[in-house]
Every structure is written in structure tokens, then in C-alpha cells.
Design an enzyme around this catalytic site. Structure first.
Site, PDB file in Angstrom:
ATOM      1  N   ASP A   1      52.024  39.861  -5.013  1.00  0.00           N
ATOM      2  CA  ASP A   1      52.514  40.628  -6.155  1.00  0.00           C
ATOM      3  C   ASP A   1      53.544  39.785  -6.888  1.00  0.00           C
ATOM      4  O   ASP A   1      54.672  39.627  -6.425  1.00  0.00           O
ATOM      5  CB  ASP A   1      53.133  41.938  -5.664  1.00  0.00           C
ATOM      6  CG  ASP A   1      53.644  42.817  -6.800  1.00  0.00           C
ATOM      7  OD1 ASP A   1      53.651  42.367  -7.962  1.00  0.00           O
ATOM      8  OD2 ASP A   1      54.058  43.956  -6.520  1.00  0.00           O
TER       9      ASP A   1
ATOM     10  N   TYR B   1      55.078  47.748 -24.285  1.00  0.00           N
ATOM     11  CA  TYR B   1      54.179  46.607 -24.119  1.00  0.00           C
ATOM     12  C   TYR B   1      54.534  45.508 -25.117  1.00  0.00           C
ATOM     13  O   TYR B   1      54.647  44.333 -24.753  1.00  0.00           O
ATOM     14  CB  TYR B   1      52.732  47.048 -24.309  1.00  0.00           C
ATOM     15  CG  TYR B   1      51.733  45.917 -24.198  1.00  0.00           C
ATOM     16  CD1 TYR B   1      51.410  45.372 -22.962  1.00  0.00           C
ATOM     17  CD2 TYR B   1      51.119  45.388 -25.335  1.00  0.00           C
ATOM     18  CE1 TYR B   1      50.502  44.328 -22.854  1.00  0.00           C
ATOM     19  CE2 TYR B   1      50.209  44.349 -25.235  1.00  0.00           C
ATOM     20  CZ  TYR B   1      49.907  43.826 -23.993  1.00  0.00           C
ATOM     21  OH  TYR B   1      49.016  42.785 -23.893  1.00  0.00           O
TER      22      TYR B   1
ATOM     23  N   THR C   1      37.618  43.707 -22.141  1.00  0.00           N
ATOM     24  CA  THR C   1      37.784  43.542 -20.707  1.00  0.00           C
ATOM     25  C   THR C   1      37.679  44.917 -20.055  1.00  0.00           C
ATOM     26  O   THR C   1      37.565  45.936 -20.744  1.00  0.00           O
ATOM     27  CB  THR C   1      39.160  42.934 -20.360  1.00  0.00           C
ATOM     28  OG1 THR C   1      40.186  43.861 -20.731  1.00  0.00           O
ATOM     29  CG2 THR C   1      39.384  41.605 -21.070  1.00  0.00           C
TER      30      THR C   1
END
Length: 258
Positions: A65, A156, A191
Site C-alpha cells: 500500500d 480529486y 478504464t
């Protein structure tokens, strides 16, 4: 895969976020052009699927991670132990959560910040010495959302603005060591993460109306730009945010009335 061949024979690449989508395409494109790649991510099965057609001496999957500071240090250790060096680092791990500020939680912000910003910081810090030894290059997968604003994407976009700022400033700081630092900035790309929008004809039509080339991007559109930035052909390019967006960012945002 890339249409052209790039001189990457035996270059060693560390790539994060390579279990699917853009990261998977970049990983396989490096491998097809002769590089050795350590691909990192949180899910071993996905990473193994990315490199399943390549030999153990050319590719390795590393689980971790990258939002945790110790992970990047461990990745560097494992890559150098297996391949002896690191020439190219690609930071592709990312999280996306949409919504206006009043709709989002502290946990949403923490997830986006840790995956998109903290992980890049940890990766850059951990790989600096290795890249200094090889006079290598660091490439971030950013976004056109790091150049302008978008509706319901405040956290974001903030994270991608941060990445672009990191790239420009690290390029200045690391130039003395002959380390190049750049970013590739896609727009909407097909995607698994974007499949909900891609299968909605009305939403996809709205997206395509903002793209000069009239279609969404694909991972195959993005990978060649990354490979180019990793080669000697780009030896005088650093501190650049290279938009690979079909002309999306060329627009002021006004609609086409013709």
C-alpha cells in the site's frame, strides 16, 4: 502496445498502480520494449495478471500500500535486490471520489490525499538516491484535472494540482543531479474505473463533445507518452506536464455552437 520501438533495453522500472487500466498498459509497454519492470499495487492477483506473459527475470509483482511511508522504502529495497538498480519510476497509483464538499466526508478526503499525494511524496523520497545513482527519471500520471477545475471533483482536482506542483518543483531541485521529473496528464480515459460513464451514452456524448478528437482516451493512448519521457529522446525535458487528452484542455470550456 506502442506503435514505435523505444530504446529501453534492460532499463529497470518501478511502477506503482499497475494492476489495471493505464498502469497495466504502461507496464506491458515497457516490457515489450525490453525494460525490466517491478510493478507494485495492493492486489497480487491483478499484478500477476499484468505480467503473466513475461519471464521472472524481466518482471516482478510487489504487493504493498503506497499510501504508507514504509511501503516505498521496501519497494526500493526489493527492486534493487532483484535488478540491481532503478532507472525509471512511474507513479500511477490513484484514488478518485467525486462529490461537492458538502457531500464528502473526512474519510473521503483522507483516502484521496493519502493515495494521490502522500503516496507520491513517499515514492519520490524513497527513490531519490536510486535515481541519483542512475541519473534516472520520475514520471507521474497526473490529469488535466490538475490544470483546471471540474464540477463535483474538488478533492480529486486538488490532489492532481498538488502532483503537478510537486513535479515542477522536484524538477528544479533534482536537476542538479541530472534526474528528470515530468508528468503525463490524461483526460477522461476508458478504464475499469470509468466504466459507469463509458456505458452511459448520454454522459459519454457530453464528454466527447469536449474532446477535439471526438473520442475518449484509452490506456493505449497514454502509455507511449510515458515511454517517450523515459527515453534519451526526452533528455532535455523536465518539469513538464504533458497533456495527452485529445485536445480537451485546448478548450476554454465554452460549448461548440456550430
Amino acid at each position: 502496445m506502442t506503435k514505435n520501438k523505444y530504446d529501453l533495453e534492460n532499463k529497470v522500472v518501478l511502477l506503482t498502480g499497475g494492476g489495471s487500466g493505464i498502469g497495466r498498459e504502461i507496464t506491458q509497454s515497457f516490457l515489450e520494449n525490453g525494460a525490466k519492470v517491478a510493478v507494485a499495487g495492493r492486489h497480487l492477483k491483478s499484478l500477476q495478471e499484468t505480467i503473466q506473459n513475461y519471464q521472472d527475470d524481466q518482471a516482478v509483482a510487489l504487493v504493498g500500500d503506497v499510501s504508507k511511508p514504509e511501503t516505498s522504502k521496501n519497494l526500493v529495497y526489493e527492486v534493487q535486490k532483484k535488478f540491481g538498480r532503478i532507472d525509471i519510476v512511474v507513479s500511477d497509483a490513484a484514488a478518485y471520489i467525486s462529490g461537492t464538499i458538502d457531500q464528502l466526508s473526512n474519510d473521503d478526503w483522507e483516502k484521496v490525499r493519502q493515495t494521490n499525494i502522500d503516496a507520491f511524496f513517499y515514492l519520490a523520497t524513497a527513490t531519490y538516491s536510486a535515481l541519483k545513482e542512475t541519473q534516472g527519471t520520475l514520471i507521474a500520471i497526473s490529469s488535466v484535472s490538475g490544470i483546471s477545475g471540474d464540477w463535483s471533483q474538488a478533492i480529486y482536482n486538488a490532489s492532481k494540482h498538488a502532483i503537478n506542483g510537486f513535479v515542477r518543483s522536484l524538477a528544479l531541485d533534482w536537476g542538479k543531479d541530472n534526474i528528470r521529473v515530468n508528468a503525463v496528464a490524461p483526460a477522461f480515459t476508458l478504464t475499469r474505473m470509468t466504466s459507469d460513464v463509458a456505458t452511459n451514452k448520454d454522459q459519454l456524448a457530453l464528454i466527447n463533445s469536449r474532446v477535439a478528437l471526438g473520442r475518449p482516451g484509452t490506456p493505449e493512448d497514454i502509455a507511449p507518452a510515458v515511454l517517450f519521457l523515459a527515453t534519451e529522446d526526452a533528455k532535455y525535458i523536465t518539469g513538464t506536464i504533458l497533456t495527452v487528452d485529445g485536445g480537451t484542455s485546448a478548450s476554454t470550456g465554452q460549448p461548440n455552437l456550430n
